[in-house]
Motif scaffolding. Sequence first.
Motif: not given
Length: 81
Positions: A18-29, A49-53
Amino acid sequence: MPGTPLDAKTVWKEPHPQGHADHQVSRAAPWYVVPADDKENARLIVSQIVLDTLGTLQMSYPKSDAMRRQELLTIREQLLK
């Protein structure tokens, strides 16, 4: 029906945790979970999220020398005519 979430379940030979994603999650993405059934809160969450980024980016205006400033003033005068 092809292309539905149920159709995707038939593609995997083994169940994913559960919660598995096929894509790598990183700080950049990073990935964010935003509720789709509450548009007002979804928009607030995405806006935050946009303001924080944007706040984490080290942005600054480009430096210009006297010659470039004069060039820009000349262009501005031409545009105002």
